[in-house]
Design an enzyme around this catalytic site. Structure first.
Site, short mmCIF file in Angstrom:
data_model
loop_
_atom_site.label_atom_id
_atom_site.label_comp_id
_atom_site.label_asym_id
_atom_site.label_seq_id
_atom_site.Cartn_x
_atom_site.Cartn_y
_atom_site.Cartn_z
N LEU A 250 76.07 -23.90 35.23
CA LEU A 250 74.65 -24.24 35.97
C LEU A 250 74.84 -22.81 36.99
O LEU A 250 75.48 -23.74 38.02
CB LEU A 250 74.50 -25.05 35.74
CG LEU A 250 72.77 -25.71 35.87
CD1 LEU A 250 72.27 -25.44 34.45
CD2 LEU A 250 72.33 -26.31 36.42
N GLU A 253 68.25 -24.96 40.08
CA GLU A 253 66.86 -24.12 39.61
C GLU A 253 66.32 -24.28 41.55
O GLU A 253 65.61 -23.20 41.92
CB GLU A 253 65.81 -25.10 39.37
CG GLU A 253 64.35 -24.61 38.73
CD GLU A 253 64.09 -25.63 37.78
OE1 GLU A 253 64.50 -26.03 36.52
OE2 GLU A 253 62.92 -25.44 37.99
N ARG A 309 61.61 -24.40 32.20
CA ARG A 309 62.31 -23.63 32.13
C ARG A 309 63.03 -22.86 31.11
O ARG A 309 63.01 -21.81 30.40
CB ARG A 309 63.81 -24.24 32.13
CG ARG A 309 63.98 -25.64 33.03
CD ARG A 309 64.93 -26.01 33.41
NE ARG A 309 65.58 -26.20 34.21
CZ ARG A 309 66.41 -27.88 34.52
NH1 ARG A 309 67.20 -28.27 33.80
NH2 ARG A 309 66.84 -27.75 36.13
N HIS A 380 71.88 -27.26 27.91
CA HIS A 380 71.53 -27.39 29.32
C HIS A 380 71.83 -29.01 28.75
O HIS A 380 72.07 -29.72 29.64
CB HIS A 380 70.79 -27.28 30.15
CG HIS A 380 70.73 -28.30 31.74
ND1 HIS A 380 72.06 -27.85 32.59
CD2 HIS A 380 70.28 -28.58 32.48
CE1 HIS A 380 71.90 -28.73 33.20
NE2 HIS A 380 70.29 -28.48 33.32
N ARG A 415 61.67 -30.88 29.36
CA ARG A 415 62.76 -31.70 30.63
C ARG A 415 61.72 -30.93 31.87
O ARG A 415 62.53 -29.73 32.42
CB ARG A 415 63.83 -32.12 30.61
CG ARG A 415 63.66 -33.03 31.42
CD ARG A 415 65.64 -33.69 31.86
NE ARG A 415 66.63 -32.72 31.53
CZ ARG A 415 66.93 -32.16 32.97
NH1 ARG A 415 66.89 -32.61 34.45
NH2 ARG A 415 68.05 -31.06 32.89
C1 LIG Z 1 75.28 -29.19 35.82
C2 LIG Z 1 74.29 -29.84 35.74
C3 LIG Z 1 73.35 -29.68 37.20
C4 LIG Z 1 71.90 -30.93 36.96
N1 LIG Z 1 71.21 -31.06 37.74
C5 LIG Z 1 70.61 -31.81 37.55
C6 LIG Z 1 69.43 -31.66 38.51
O1 LIG Z 1 69.55 -30.99 39.70
N2 LIG Z 1 68.67 -33.17 38.23
C7 LIG Z 1 68.23 -33.46 37.17
O2 LIG Z 1 67.28 -34.38 37.42
N3 LIG Z 1 69.09 -33.19 36.08
C8 LIG Z 1 70.55 -32.79 36.56
N4 LIG Z 1 70.98 -32.43 35.64
C9 LIG Z 1 70.56 -32.91 34.24
C10 LIG Z 1 71.40 -34.32 34.46
O3 LIG Z 1 72.91 -34.65 34.65
C11 LIG Z 1 71.49 -34.97 33.14
O4 LIG Z 1 70.84 -35.02 32.20
C12 LIG Z 1 72.37 -36.57 33.72
O5 LIG Z 1 73.49 -36.54 34.79
C13 LIG Z 1 72.36 -37.49 32.35
O6 LIG Z 1 73.16 -38.72 32.37
P1 LIG Z 1 73.16 -39.91 31.76
O7 LIG Z 1 73.91 -41.27 32.25
O8 LIG Z 1 72.16 -40.26 30.90
O9 LIG Z 1 74.59 -39.53 30.76
P2 LIG Z 1 76.21 -38.37 31.52
O10 LIG Z 1 75.72 -38.06 33.43
O11 LIG Z 1 75.75 -37.81 30.93
O12 LIG Z 1 76.96 -40.11 31.43
C14 LIG Z 1 77.15 -40.08 30.14
C15 LIG Z 1 78.62 -41.16 30.08
O13 LIG Z 1 79.07 -41.40 28.81
C16 LIG Z 1 80.37 -41.07 27.83
N5 LIG Z 1 80.24 -41.36 26.83
C17 LIG Z 1 79.72 -40.10 26.18
N6 LIG Z 1 80.85 -40.31 24.72
C18 LIG Z 1 81.20 -41.52 25.29
C19 LIG Z 1 81.66 -42.63 24.04
N7 LIG Z 1 82.22 -41.80 22.63
N8 LIG Z 1 82.50 -43.19 24.70
C20 LIG Z 1 82.76 -44.04 25.80
N9 LIG Z 1 81.78 -43.31 26.15
C21 LIG Z 1 81.50 -42.53 26.07
C22 LIG Z 1 80.57 -39.97 29.51
O14 LIG Z 1 82.05 -40.44 30.01
C23 LIG Z 1 79.77 -40.40 31.00
O15 LIG Z 1 80.36 -42.11 30.89
C24 LIG Z 1 72.61 -31.59 35.57
C25 LIG Z 1 73.09 -31.22 34.86
C26 LIG Z 1 74.04 -29.85 34.72
C27 LIG Z 1 75.35 -30.40 33.67
#
Ligand SMILES: Cc1cc2nc3c(=O)[nH]c(=O)nc-3n(C[C@H](O)[C@H](O)[C@H](O)COP(=O)(O)OP(=O)(O)OC[C@H]3O[C@@H](n4cnc5c(N)ncnc54)[C@H](O)[C@@H]3O)c2cc1C
Length: 606
Positions: A250, A253, A309, A380, A415
């Site tokens: 990435l 933005e 986006r 993404h 989003r």
């Molecule tokens: C490079 C990048 C930059 C971004 N920048 C932004 C930003 O600036 N602002 C913004 O709002 N969003 C941003 N996003 C999006 C945002 O980071 C994600 O959508 C968000 O962090 C997802 O959070 P979550 O808690 O849902 O899951 P995640 O943080 O994705 O965590 C998922 C968890 O689930 C666990 N897991 C998955 N499958 C299993 C399984 N089968 N068994 C046990 N554990 C499992 C993983 O190990 C992890 O701990 C960005 C994304 C990326 C990739």
């Protein structure tokens, strides 16, 4: 009989990103015992990668901002298929969740008078993203982790969930394996919160890390919960494209928020060429006005680089397809040009975008303070996911809750940047609280030992086949799936291609059933990949089927054969359930009518 350890928790939270950690803190704060499971090490979730910031209408930089404007921006960005209740709660509660994070020790960049600084981002009318340079996710994870370890939560790291079990129509627990030793662990729980993040690894070009194989979505579906709006996949407009080894990583933005512009190979700033009607009144007429907006001039409107986006990604694709792309098939993102406007531009860029500076220097040998970056769209985020109730985050399966990227609703068809981190905080907290309440009202359910045995046997089957037994390796199947999804269910879609995708998916399913792995159960990435395949195939099929069903273009879903938005498309969500024959059943579920006071806000903000 499978050999496994049994662990009991009142609430089991799967995933230790922002949503999972916030849910675990909330559940534990409600006085129940909590287990937190994650596929990799604590602190390595996707959330840590978030760069640009967390969206909350604090109004610190522009006091015209408020929850109503944030709500209207989120609905407009999502093109009105959002769960409006979630959009309302999110906009109302995000400021408190950010202040709470600050109270727990998170450091944010500051305004001159010491308040949390907020930056511009695509689709947000006013500067709204609280941030720490371009490392906001790291700060969020660090703070939530520090807070959670004092709450007595049991953490099961490097432990991957394989299956959810149900009993009499409610969730009962889950089977997982630990990655280090390859042993099984059975969790019995009164309530389960899924917070497993996204599906990016179903595509070959993605900003997502290896963990994002759609596990939560697939496990919920298999257990009987409904999925929603899986056709809405977000292709972020700016991923790195060169060298090939870094393709997809990435480029935040935030670069455009700080004044970065997009130009084609002829140096033309092409984003002014096409402004969508519903954003025309909010978009700058000239480059001069766009620049003033990025510098905080309240009388200026946003530059077209900060449109949503989905739109920016399609404009980039248009430039490439029409032969005006950069040498490696993207376009140029230029922040270095701001030296024409700012005397200390180099220092400014390095201070505001430190990770981008290092990323390009180290991975592409490019100094972004002097040279434009080559960028192109990258898979993404998924707006669709597990269907949940807006207030409680309960899925359609009693006792099963979902929050964060694996849940659907808040973002509709597209989003806005920054709305994910706030989503995690707002709905992680709600999911944890309501899961705790469910756990207090319900005892442990029964888990059928036969089903545990069957799951363990199936998980070990790739070893039985062995490479000499005509089995093929899991990596080839995974790679073929990713390439196929990229080609046939990518940014621009047609019915004929997606039907081909479904045929490919059934062939790949056959191949996945015969994958073989060598070695033993200790830290065996080939085996782990083999186990991810089923989930990847399930989410890919759900995306393709929903995308065929939605015969219009909206947000992240663009159909070349139906390029227009159909007004009727804003009246339903596409819901997928597992039918009694084991096949996916699709239904168009009407979106509940928005209350008059919210409609009024949407109208007023148009
Ligand atoms: C490079 C990048 C930059 C971004 N920048 C932004 C930003 O600036 N602002 C913004 O709002 N969003 C941003 N996003 C999006 C945002 O980071 C994600 O959508 C968000 O962090 C997802 O959070 P979550 O808690 O849902 O899951 P995640 O943080 O994705 O965590 C998922 C968890 O689930 C666990 N897991 C998955 N499958 C299993 C399984 N089968 N068994 C046990 N554990 C499992 C993983 O190990 C992890 O701990 C960005 C994304 C990326 C990739």
């Amino acid at each position: 009989m499978a050999d496994y350890q049994t662990v009991d928790h009142d609430v089991l939270v799967i995933g230790a990103g922002g949503a999972g950690l916030r849910a675990a803190i909330a559940a534990s704060g409600a006085g129940v015992s909590v287990g937190l499971v994650c596929k990799s090490l604590l602190g390595k979730a996707h959330t840590v990668m978030a760069e640009g910031g967390v969206a909350a209408a604090l109004g610190n930089v522009d006091n015209r901002d408020g929850w109503q404007v944030h709500f209207a921006d989120t609905m407009r960005g999502g093109q009105y298929v959002n769960n409006w209740r979630m959009a309302e709660l999110h906009a109302r509660e995000a400021p408190d969740r950010v202040r709470e994070l600050e109270a727990w020790g998170a450091l944010f960049d500051r305004t001159a008078d010491g308040r949390i600084l907020q930056r511009n981002f695509g689709g947000h009318k006013y500067p709204r993203l609280a941030h720490v340079g371009d490392r906001t996710g790291l700060e969020m994870i660090r703070t939530l982790q520090d807070h959670s370890i004092h709450q007595g939560i049991d953490v099961h790291m490097e432990c991957t969930l394989l299956r959810l079990f149900t009993d009499s129509g409610r969730v009962a627990g889950a089977l997982a394996y630990d990655r280090e030793r390859g042993r099984f662990r059975l969790f019995r729980a009164k309530a389960v919160v899924l917070a497993t993040g996204g599906i990016g690894r179903a595509y070959s070009i993605t900003s997502n890390s290896w963990e994002y194989t759609g596990d939560g979505q697939a496990l919920a579906y298999e257990a009987g919960a409904a999925l929603q709006d899986m056709e809405f996949v977000q292709f972020h407009p700016t991923g790195m494209i060169w060298p090939p080894s870094v393709r997809g990583i990435l480029v935040t933005e935030g670069v455009r928020g700080e004044g970065g512009i997009l130009v084609n190979r002829h140096g033309r700033r092409f984003m002014f060429d096409e402004i969508p009607e519903n954003y025309r009144s909010q978009t700058a007429d000239s480059e001069e006005e766009g620049w003033r907006y990025t510098q905080g001039d309240k009388s200026a409107r946003r530059p077209p680089e900060l449109l949503t986006r989905d739109h920016v990604a399609r404009c980039i694709l248009r430039e490439v397809r029409e032969g005006r792309g950069s040498p490696h098939g993207g376009v140029l993102l230029d922040i270095s040009w701001i030296k024409q406007r700012l005397p200390d531009a180099r220092k400014h860029i390095i201070r505001k975008l430190p990770s981008m500076y290092h990323q390009f220097k180290q991975l592409a040998d490019i100094d972004i303070t002097t040279t434009p970056m080559e960028v192109g769209p990258t898979t993404h985020y998924i707006m669709g996911g597990i269907r949940v109730d807006g207030d409680t985050q309960s899925s359609t399966l009693p006792g099963l809750f979902a929050a964060g990227e694996c849940a659907a609703g808040l973002h509709g068809a597209n989003r806005l940047g920054g709305n994910s981190l706030s989503d995690l905080l707002v709905f992680g907290k709600r999911a944890g609280e309501f899961a705790a309440a469910f756990a207090r009202e319900n005892g442990l359910a029964e888990i059928d030992p036969e089903q545990v045995d069957e799951t363990a046997r199936a998980a070990l089957a790739p070893f039985e086949r062995g490479p000499g037994n005509d089995g093929q390796g899991p990596y080839q199947v995974q790679q073929d799936l990713q390439t196929m999804m990229q080609d046939l269910v990518g940014i621009v879609r047609t019915e004929a291609e997606m039907k081909r995708a479904l045929e490919e998916i059934s062939r790949l399913r056959e191949r996945a059933r015969s994958v073989a792995v060598a070695g033993n159960r200790e830290y065996n990435p080939g085996w782990h990949t083999a186990l991810d395949l089923g989930n990847l195939l399930t989410v890919s099929e759900a995306i393709a089927r929903a995308a065929i069903e939605r015969k219009e273009s909206r947000g992240g879903h663009f159909r070349e054969d139906y390029p227009e938005k159909d007004p009727a498309g804003a009246t339903f969500n596409i819901v997928i359930r597992k039918g009694p024959d084991g096949q996916m059943r699709l239904a168009r579920e009407p979106i509940r009518e928005m209350p008059a006071e919210l409609k009024k806000i949407v109208e007023e903000q148009k």
